[in-house]
Motif scaffolding. Structure first.
Motif, PDB file in Angstrom:
ATOM      1  N   VAL A  12       1.606   6.981  -6.801  1.00 37.14           N
ATOM      2  CA  VAL A  12       0.662   8.050  -7.118  1.00 37.14           C
ATOM      3  C   VAL A  12       1.286   9.406  -6.829  1.00 37.14           C
ATOM      4  O   VAL A  12       1.184  10.349  -7.626  1.00 37.14           O
ATOM      5  CB  VAL A  12      -0.649   7.865  -6.320  1.00 37.14           C
ATOM      6  CG1 VAL A  12      -1.544   9.100  -6.454  1.00 37.14           C
ATOM      7  CG2 VAL A  12      -1.390   6.627  -6.800  1.00 37.14           C
TER       8      VAL A  12
ATOM      9  N   THR B 238      -7.489   1.222   1.073  1.00 40.22           N
ATOM     10  CA  THR B 238      -7.082   2.619   1.108  1.00 40.22           C
ATOM     11  C   THR B 238      -7.701   3.261   2.325  1.00 40.22           C
ATOM     12  O   THR B 238      -8.683   2.786   2.872  1.00 40.22           O
ATOM     13  CB  THR B 238      -7.553   3.368  -0.147  1.00 40.22           C
ATOM     14  OG1 THR B 238      -8.964   3.249  -0.224  1.00 40.22           O
ATOM     15  CG2 THR B 238      -6.921   2.804  -1.396  1.00 40.22           C
TER      16      THR B 238
ATOM     17  N   LEU C 168      -5.537   6.354  -6.211  1.00 42.92           N
ATOM     18  CA  LEU C 168      -5.072   5.189  -5.477  1.00 42.92           C
ATOM     19  C   LEU C 168      -6.121   4.091  -5.501  1.00 42.92           C
ATOM     20  O   LEU C 168      -5.802   2.908  -5.651  1.00 42.92           O
ATOM     21  CB  LEU C 168      -4.753   5.592  -4.028  1.00 42.92           C
ATOM     22  CG  LEU C 168      -3.989   4.583  -3.169  1.00 42.92           C
ATOM     23  CD1 LEU C 168      -2.666   4.228  -3.823  1.00 42.92           C
ATOM     24  CD2 LEU C 168      -3.759   5.157  -1.783  1.00 42.92           C
TER      25      LEU C 168
ATOM     26  N   GLN D  52       0.828  -1.205   0.000  1.00 45.64           N
ATOM     27  CA  GLN D  52       0.000   0.000   0.000  1.00 45.64           C
ATOM     28  C   GLN D  52       0.862   1.255   0.000  1.00 45.64           C
ATOM     29  O   GLN D  52       0.531   2.245  -0.659  1.00 45.64           O
ATOM     30  CB  GLN D  52      -0.942  -0.031   1.202  1.00 45.64           C
ATOM     31  CG  GLN D  52      -2.025  -1.080   1.078  1.00 45.64           C
ATOM     32  CD  GLN D  52      -2.660  -1.432   2.398  1.00 45.64           C
ATOM     33  OE1 GLN D  52      -2.220  -0.987   3.457  1.00 45.64           O
ATOM     34  NE2 GLN D  52      -3.699  -2.249   2.354  1.00 45.64           N
TER      35      GLN D  52
ATOM     36  N   ARG E  16      -6.300  10.297  -3.713  1.00 50.28           N
ATOM     37  CA  ARG E  16      -6.937   9.128  -3.104  1.00 50.28           C
ATOM     38  C   ARG E  16      -7.742   8.350  -4.144  1.00 50.28           C
ATOM     39  O   ARG E  16      -7.727   7.113  -4.163  1.00 50.28           O
ATOM     40  CB  ARG E  16      -7.847   9.572  -1.963  1.00 50.28           C
ATOM     41  CG  ARG E  16      -7.104   9.915  -0.679  1.00 50.28           C
ATOM     42  CD  ARG E  16      -8.036  10.520   0.327  1.00 50.28           C
ATOM     43  NE  ARG E  16      -7.443  10.575   1.651  1.00 50.28           N
ATOM     44  CZ  ARG E  16      -7.993  11.175   2.687  1.00 50.28           C
ATOM     45  NH1 ARG E  16      -9.153  11.799   2.536  1.00 50.28           N
ATOM     46  NH2 ARG E  16      -7.410  11.172   3.869  1.00 50.28           N
TER      47      ARG E  16
ATOM     48  N   ASP F  65       2.100   1.705  -3.554  1.00 47.50           N
ATOM     49  CA  ASP F  65       1.050   2.260  -4.405  1.00 47.50           C
ATOM     50  C   ASP F  65       0.879   3.750  -4.145  1.00 47.50           C
ATOM     51  O   ASP F  65       0.718   4.550  -5.075  1.00 47.50           O
ATOM     52  CB  ASP F  65      -0.268   1.534  -4.145  1.00 47.50           C
ATOM     53  CG  ASP F  65      -0.238   0.079  -4.584  1.00 47.50           C
ATOM     54  OD1 ASP F  65       0.642  -0.261  -5.411  1.00 47.50           O
ATOM     55  OD2 ASP F  65      -1.073  -0.698  -4.088  1.00 47.50           O
ATOM     56  N   PHE F  66       0.914   4.112  -2.875  1.00 46.36           N
ATOM     57  CA  PHE F  66       0.751   5.513  -2.494  1.00 46.36           C
ATOM     58  C   PHE F  66       1.898   6.366  -3.048  1.00 46.36           C
ATOM     59  O   PHE F  66       1.674   7.449  -3.614  1.00 46.36           O
ATOM     60  CB  PHE F  66       0.700   5.616  -0.969  1.00 46.36           C
ATOM     61  CG  PHE F  66       0.708   7.019  -0.447  1.00 46.36           C
ATOM     62  CD1 PHE F  66      -0.419   7.816  -0.531  1.00 46.36           C
ATOM     63  CD2 PHE F  66       1.850   7.553   0.134  1.00 46.36           C
ATOM     64  CE1 PHE F  66      -0.418   9.114  -0.052  1.00 46.36           C
ATOM     65  CE2 PHE F  66       1.865   8.841   0.616  1.00 46.36           C
ATOM     66  CZ  PHE F  66       0.731   9.627   0.514  1.00 46.36           C
TER      67      PHE F  66
ATOM     68  N   SER G 232      -5.400  -0.692  -5.367  1.00 49.08           N
ATOM     69  CA  SER G 232      -4.804  -0.948  -4.062  1.00 49.08           C
ATOM     70  C   SER G 232      -5.806  -1.723  -3.200  1.00 49.08           C
ATOM     71  O   SER G 232      -6.982  -1.374  -3.148  1.00 49.08           O
ATOM     72  CB  SER G 232      -4.446   0.358  -3.375  1.00 49.08           C
ATOM     73  OG  SER G 232      -3.842   0.143  -2.130  1.00 49.08           O
TER      74      SER G 232
END
Length: 280
Positions: free
Chosen positions: A155, A274, A266, A148, A263, A151-152, A271
């Motif tokens: 972005v 989240t 994401l 996670q 967000r 992924d964050f 993901s």
């Protein structure tokens, strides 16, 4: 008063809010007080109840409305919650102005008691704990796992340098939205990698100096070079780059939109989990 007409129809409510405003409460605090009290007074009008004579039963009806009404964003709520009603923290926030309003009425001799109970703890050998009207829930913070975080960061990597610096300072220094957007160029101390958070921008009105990391310092240097193309004047650190507000201080609303869009990206990236957010 113009935003909440119901407040103008209740002289005591208007006087109470005016007193808090005269005492120098922050505009956002005043807005929260006005919103919470207005919702309660609107309920009283619908139920045909005089707020000065309302009791615990009427406060309970208000709490029920807050906890069961449909969420205004409906199915677009990305959360583990049901999507109905307000969160526990927001309900607590709505009850605060109602409780303070009745405190005011008691002090003015217009009521004998406050129908909005408050929790309290009495220490000692025979300690007692009185629960408030609505139990206060304390949830553990959401902590992302390794995937996670990746992924964050992916972005965030695609964001402009200004947004990356905002994110880095928010993470490193644990800055609230208003503290972050209110930073000025003279609040920075690049030599010691610290930033001063002025008292007037904080929630508790206490000034503090917080550090930031070396990678954030590199991003900040890149942004300061980029900022000179927008404005060379000292003042607000983060500036708008939109055509409508070019060179103006970055607003709280703009930063909220940046976070909201990130967000949503994401979520769309697949993901597995989240943070609770709202995506339009």
């Amino acid at each position: 008063m113009t935003k909440w007409p119901v407040l103008a129809r209740h002289a005591h409510a208007a006087a109470w809010l005016r007193a808090w405003e005269d005492l120098g409460r922050a505009p956002r605090t005043m807005d929260a007080y006005a919103r919470g009290l207005a919702e309660y007074l609107e309920l009283c009008e619908r139920e045909g109840v005089n707020p000065l004579a309302a009791g615990r039963v009427h406060i309970a009806v208000f709490v029920r409305v807050l906890t069961t009404r449909p969420h205004r964003r409906g199915a677009n709520v990305v959360s583990i919650e049901s999507g109905a009603g307000l969160t526990n923290a927001t309900i607590q926030q709505r009850l605060v102005p109602v409780r303070l309003f009745y405190d005011f009425l008691v002090e003015e001799g217009l009521r004998e008691s406050n129908p909005v109970g408050r929790g309290r703890y009495t220490p000692g050998r025979r300690s007692t704990r009185h629960r408030g009207l609505v139990p206060r829930l304390s949830k553990l913070p959401w902590i992302p796992n390794e995937q996670q975080w990746r992924d964050f960061l992916e972005v965030a990597r695609r964001e402009p340098v200004r947004n990356r610096v905002l994110l880095a300072h928010a993470y490193d220094a644990a800055l609230r939205r208003e503290e972050l957007c209110s930073l000025r160029t003279d609040d920075l101390d690049p030599a010691h990698r610290t930033v001063r958070v002025r008292a007037e921008t904080t929630k508790n009105r206490l000034e503090r100096v917080v550090p930031y990391s070396a990678p954030t310092g590199v991003l900040l240097a890149d942004y300061l070079r980029h900022r000179t193309a927008i404005s060379r004047a000292r003042g607000p650190l983060f500036l708008s780059e939109s055509r409508r507000n070019y060179g103006q201080p970055l607003s709280l609303w703009t930063w909220s939109q940046v976070v909201r869009v990130s967000r949503c990206r994401l979520v769309s990236s697949g993901s597995p989990r989240t943070p609770p957010a709202i995506c339009a």
